[in-house]
Write a protein that holds these residues in place. Sequence first.
Motif, PDB file in Angstrom:
ATOM      1  N   GLU A  24       0.849  -1.180   0.000  1.00  0.00           N
ATOM      2  CA  GLU A  24       0.000   0.000   0.000  1.00  0.00           C
ATOM      3  C   GLU A  24       0.890   1.237   0.000  1.00  0.00           C
ATOM      4  N   GLY A  25       0.478   2.258  -0.699  1.00  0.00           N
ATOM      5  CA  GLY A  25       1.249   3.494  -0.718  1.00  0.00           C
ATOM      6  C   GLY A  25       2.249   3.511  -1.841  1.00  0.00           C
ATOM      7  N   SER A  26       3.521   3.239  -1.536  1.00  0.00           N
ATOM      8  CA  SER A  26       4.568   3.408  -2.540  1.00  0.00           C
ATOM      9  C   SER A  26       4.931   2.120  -3.266  1.00  0.00           C
ATOM     10  N   GLY A  27       4.166   1.064  -3.105  1.00  0.00           N
ATOM     11  CA  GLY A  27       4.519  -0.194  -3.762  1.00  0.00           C
ATOM     12  C   GLY A  27       3.361  -0.827  -4.489  1.00  0.00           C
ATOM     13  N   SER A  28       3.712  -1.803  -5.346  1.00  0.00           N
ATOM     14  CA  SER A  28       2.688  -2.573  -6.045  1.00  0.00           C
ATOM     15  C   SER A  28       3.200  -3.993  -6.219  1.00  0.00           C
ATOM     16  N   ARG A  29       2.266  -4.919  -6.451  1.00  0.00           N
ATOM     17  CA  ARG A  29       2.648  -6.317  -6.636  1.00  0.00           C
ATOM     18  C   ARG A  29       1.946  -6.835  -7.883  1.00  0.00           C
ATOM     19  N   ASN A  30       2.732  -7.512  -8.749  1.00  0.00           N
ATOM     20  CA  ASN A  30       2.186  -8.063  -9.978  1.00  0.00           C
ATOM     21  C   ASN A  30       3.033  -9.265 -10.379  1.00  0.00           C
ATOM     22  N   LYS A  31       2.411 -10.408 -10.556  1.00  0.00           N
ATOM     23  CA  LYS A  31       3.092 -11.626 -11.002  1.00  0.00           C
ATOM     24  C   LYS A  31       4.320 -11.932 -10.148  1.00  0.00           C
ATOM     25  N   ASN A  32       4.138 -11.908  -8.831  1.00  0.00           N
ATOM     26  CA  ASN A  32       5.182 -12.267  -7.866  1.00  0.00           C
ATOM     27  C   ASN A  32       6.371 -11.321  -7.853  1.00  0.00           C
ATOM     28  N   ILE A  33       6.209 -10.130  -8.398  1.00  0.00           N
ATOM     29  CA  ILE A  33       7.249  -9.105  -8.304  1.00  0.00           C
ATOM     30  C   ILE A  33       6.655  -7.930  -7.561  1.00  0.00           C
ATOM     31  N   VAL A  34       7.352  -7.491  -6.523  1.00  0.00           N
ATOM     32  CA  VAL A  34       6.928  -6.328  -5.763  1.00  0.00           C
ATOM     33  C   VAL A  34       7.775  -5.159  -6.232  1.00  0.00           C
ATOM     34  N   THR A  35       7.124  -4.069  -6.583  1.00  0.00           N
ATOM     35  CA  THR A  35       7.816  -2.879  -7.076  1.00  0.00           C
ATOM     36  C   THR A  35       7.535  -1.724  -6.136  1.00  0.00           C
ATOM     37  N   TYR A  36       8.594  -1.008  -5.740  1.00  0.00           N
ATOM     38  CA  TYR A  36       8.464   0.137  -4.855  1.00  0.00           C
ATOM     39  C   TYR A  36       8.948   1.390  -5.560  1.00  0.00           C
ATOM     40  N   THR A  37       8.320   2.517  -5.241  1.00  0.00           N
ATOM     41  CA  THR A  37       8.844   3.821  -5.607  1.00  0.00           C
ATOM     42  C   THR A  37       9.530   4.369  -4.362  1.00  0.00           C
TER      43      THR A  37
END
Length: 186
Positions: A24-37
């Motif tokens: 929540e907030g600065s990250g996202s999850r898609n296809k088992n990869i978590v991405t953060y800003t």
Amino acid sequence: SDPQYYNPISTIKSHLIGYHPKTEGSGSRNKNIVTYTITGQEDIMCTDIVSGNKEDNKNKALDFTFDHLLAQYTFKILAADKQAVRTWGKIQSIKLLEQQLTLDTKTLVFAGEPTGEIIVGTTETDFDSANPTTTLVQYGDPIMVKPTQTGMKVKVVTVNNPDGIVVPLTVESVASTSYIVTLTFK
């Protein structure tokens, strides 16, 4: 409550990875990869992927250790002499420039062009009034950044230099380590 599911076949493997903070907030999850800003304010931690089954892991625990993926910088200011205090005036802001601000967990893949900024602080701060040439004054809060960067730049804005000045920052940082960055004004 919902019933728990336990796989009855003891040789089927389960796979697990841990990451912090939640997306929540600065990250996202898609296809088992978590991405953060990366904003500089959050610490990002992750585990290696662990796998196991009931049969192979009867007598041993899986190693599930969180590692810090970023480095921490704390900025401090110092005047080279009393003339520097008068020349520069109070510090109004410090920003770390040309930052890569996207991180995919554990592979430590930083994406995007290094064009982002991380704000160290924007509170008007003076050098130490009693000993401006010997007493360090912390500016802003510690920030979290991508480790092992080269070619970083810091922009400093002061009362007497409202357009700011950009200076190189040569810190060869490593993950999970804290650094003090001293800016000496001459």
